[in-house]
Design a protein around this motif. Structure first.
Motif, PDB file in Angstrom:
ATOM      1  N   THR A  32     -13.694 -10.124 -12.188  1.00  0.00           N
ATOM      2  CA  THR A  32     -14.455  -9.596 -11.062  1.00  0.00           C
ATOM      3  C   THR A  32     -13.672  -9.776  -9.766  1.00  0.00           C
ATOM      4  N   HIS A  33     -13.547  -8.696  -9.008  1.00  0.00           N
ATOM      5  CA  HIS A  33     -12.873  -8.740  -7.707  1.00  0.00           C
ATOM      6  C   HIS A  33     -13.388  -7.592  -6.862  1.00  0.00           C
ATOM      7  N   ASP A  34     -13.140  -7.698  -5.562  1.00  0.00           N
ATOM      8  CA  ASP A  34     -13.550  -6.632  -4.660  1.00  0.00           C
ATOM      9  C   ASP A  34     -12.806  -5.347  -5.002  1.00  0.00           C
ATOM     10  N   GLU A  35     -13.417  -4.223  -4.649  1.00  0.00           N
ATOM     11  CA  GLU A  35     -12.710  -2.960  -4.817  1.00  0.00           C
ATOM     12  C   GLU A  35     -11.487  -2.961  -3.921  1.00  0.00           C
ATOM     13  N   PHE A  36     -10.469  -2.250  -4.369  1.00  0.00           N
ATOM     14  CA  PHE A  36      -9.244  -2.133  -3.586  1.00  0.00           C
ATOM     15  C   PHE A  36      -9.416  -1.091  -2.487  1.00  0.00           C
ATOM     16  N   ASP A  37      -8.825  -1.364  -1.336  1.00  0.00           N
ATOM     17  CA  ASP A  37      -8.604  -0.346  -0.322  1.00  0.00           C
ATOM     18  C   ASP A  37      -7.083  -0.251  -0.190  1.00  0.00           C
ATOM     19  N   GLU A  38      -6.580   0.557   0.707  1.00  0.00           N
ATOM     20  CA  GLU A  38      -5.127   0.743   0.816  1.00  0.00           C
ATOM     21  C   GLU A  38      -4.409  -0.566   1.157  1.00  0.00           C
ATOM     22  N   THR A  39      -4.994  -1.374   2.020  1.00  0.00           N
ATOM     23  CA  THR A  39      -4.358  -2.633   2.417  1.00  0.00           C
ATOM     24  C   THR A  39      -4.317  -3.615   1.250  1.00  0.00           C
ATOM     25  N   LEU A  40      -5.441  -3.796   0.564  1.00  0.00           N
ATOM     26  CA  LEU A  40      -5.474  -4.697  -0.591  1.00  0.00           C
ATOM     27  C   LEU A  40      -4.545  -4.216  -1.699  1.00  0.00           C
ATOM     28  N   LEU A  41      -4.475  -2.909  -1.892  1.00  0.00           N
ATOM     29  CA  LEU A  41      -3.583  -2.356  -2.907  1.00  0.00           C
ATOM     30  C   LEU A  41      -2.131  -2.676  -2.561  1.00  0.00           C
ATOM     31  N   ASP A  42      -1.751  -2.493  -1.294  1.00  0.00           N
ATOM     32  CA  ASP A  42      -0.376  -2.813  -0.885  1.00  0.00           C
ATOM     33  C   ASP A  42      -0.051  -4.284  -1.134  1.00  0.00           C
ATOM     34  N   GLU A  43      -0.970  -5.183  -0.798  1.00  0.00           N
ATOM     35  CA  GLU A  43      -0.760  -6.614  -1.038  1.00  0.00           C
ATOM     36  C   GLU A  43      -0.648  -6.909  -2.523  1.00  0.00           C
ATOM     37  N   TRP A  44      -1.504  -6.294  -3.322  1.00  0.00           N
ATOM     38  CA  TRP A  44      -1.496  -6.501  -4.767  1.00  0.00           C
ATOM     39  C   TRP A  44      -0.169  -6.021  -5.364  1.00  0.00           C
ATOM     40  N   ILE A  45       0.277  -4.839  -4.947  1.00  0.00           N
ATOM     41  CA  ILE A  45       1.550  -4.306  -5.450  1.00  0.00           C
ATOM     42  C   ILE A  45       2.699  -5.235  -5.066  1.00  0.00           C
ATOM     43  N   LYS A  46       2.720  -5.719  -3.835  1.00  0.00           N
ATOM     44  CA  LYS A  46       3.780  -6.658  -3.418  1.00  0.00           C
ATOM     45  C   LYS A  46       3.779  -7.899  -4.301  1.00  0.00           C
ATOM     46  N   GLY A  47       2.595  -8.391  -4.632  1.00  0.00           N
ATOM     47  CA  GLY A  47       2.491  -9.555  -5.511  1.00  0.00           C
ATOM     48  C   GLY A  47       3.023  -9.263  -6.901  1.00  0.00           C
ATOM     49  N   LYS A  48       2.718  -8.092  -7.432  1.00  0.00           N
ATOM     50  CA  LYS A  48       3.198  -7.726  -8.766  1.00  0.00           C
ATOM     51  C   LYS A  48       4.710  -7.484  -8.760  1.00  0.00           C
ATOM     52  N   VAL A  49       5.249  -6.973  -7.668  1.00  0.00           N
ATOM     53  CA  VAL A  49       6.704  -6.799  -7.556  1.00  0.00           C
ATOM     54  C   VAL A  49       7.385  -8.169  -7.619  1.00  0.00           C
ATOM     55  N   LYS A  50       6.788  -9.169  -6.971  1.00  0.00           N
ATOM     56  CA  LYS A  50       7.333 -10.535  -7.040  1.00  0.00           C
ATOM     57  C   LYS A  50       7.246 -11.077  -8.465  1.00  0.00           C
TER      58      LYS A  50
END
Length: 155
Positions: A32-50
């Motif tokens: 369970t997590h909040d829905e993504f918006d563009e900002t959260l998606l960018d942060e999530w992608i940066k985390g997955k790139v790491k």
């Protein structure tokens, strides 16, 4: 036959990925997590790139016939290398092929075993039970999972 392509996650179409990650049918099977918006998606992608840059890990976006279909990865979490596969429901039929490719990656990355946690909303998969060294119930972020410890072929 559908063409499956694995790409660096940051190169997936973000509008399509955002739509996939926020679909209720997808969210029903995830932590369970909040829905993504563009900002959260960018942060999530940066985390997955790491994560992708970490030893023993690989994270990729999935395209099917050129369209964004989801993402997958081998990540080090909770003391083990874990498989993650998240697909748009219209591409659930390619999940087994993605799983097999990820097991090849696990072999390339010299893993002897990986863990697959399936949210308790998922059915039991006999093929996973047969290939698992161990199956157990786990609790992650307060939610229950069936966890399959899978021996990597060729390890």
């Amino acid at each position: 036959m559908k063409t499956i392509e694995y790409v660096d996650l940051q190169y997936l179409n973000r509008v399509e990925l955002l739509s996939i990650l926020n679909k209720q049918k997808v969210r029903d099977h995830l932590v369970t997590h909040d829905e993504f918006d563009e900002t959260l998606l960018d942060e999530w992608i940066k985390g997955k790139v790491k994560v992708n840059q970490a030893y023993g890990c690989r994270v990729r976006g999935i395209k099917v016939d050129g369209a964004a279909a989801g993402w997958c990865g081998i990540q080090f979490e909770n003391g083990s290398y874990e498989l993650a596969i998240v697909l748009d429901p219209k591409y659930w039929g390619v999940g087994l092929g993605v799983f097999k490719e990820m097991m090849r990656w696990a072999s390339e990355l010299d893993h002897s075993e990986v863990v697959l946690h399936l949210f308790n909303t998922r059915p039991e998969y006999r093929f996973l039970i047969k290939m698992a060294d161990r199956v157990y119930e786990s609790t992650i972020f307060g939610q229950k999972y069936a966890s399959y410890v899978l021996k990597v072929p060729g390890a």
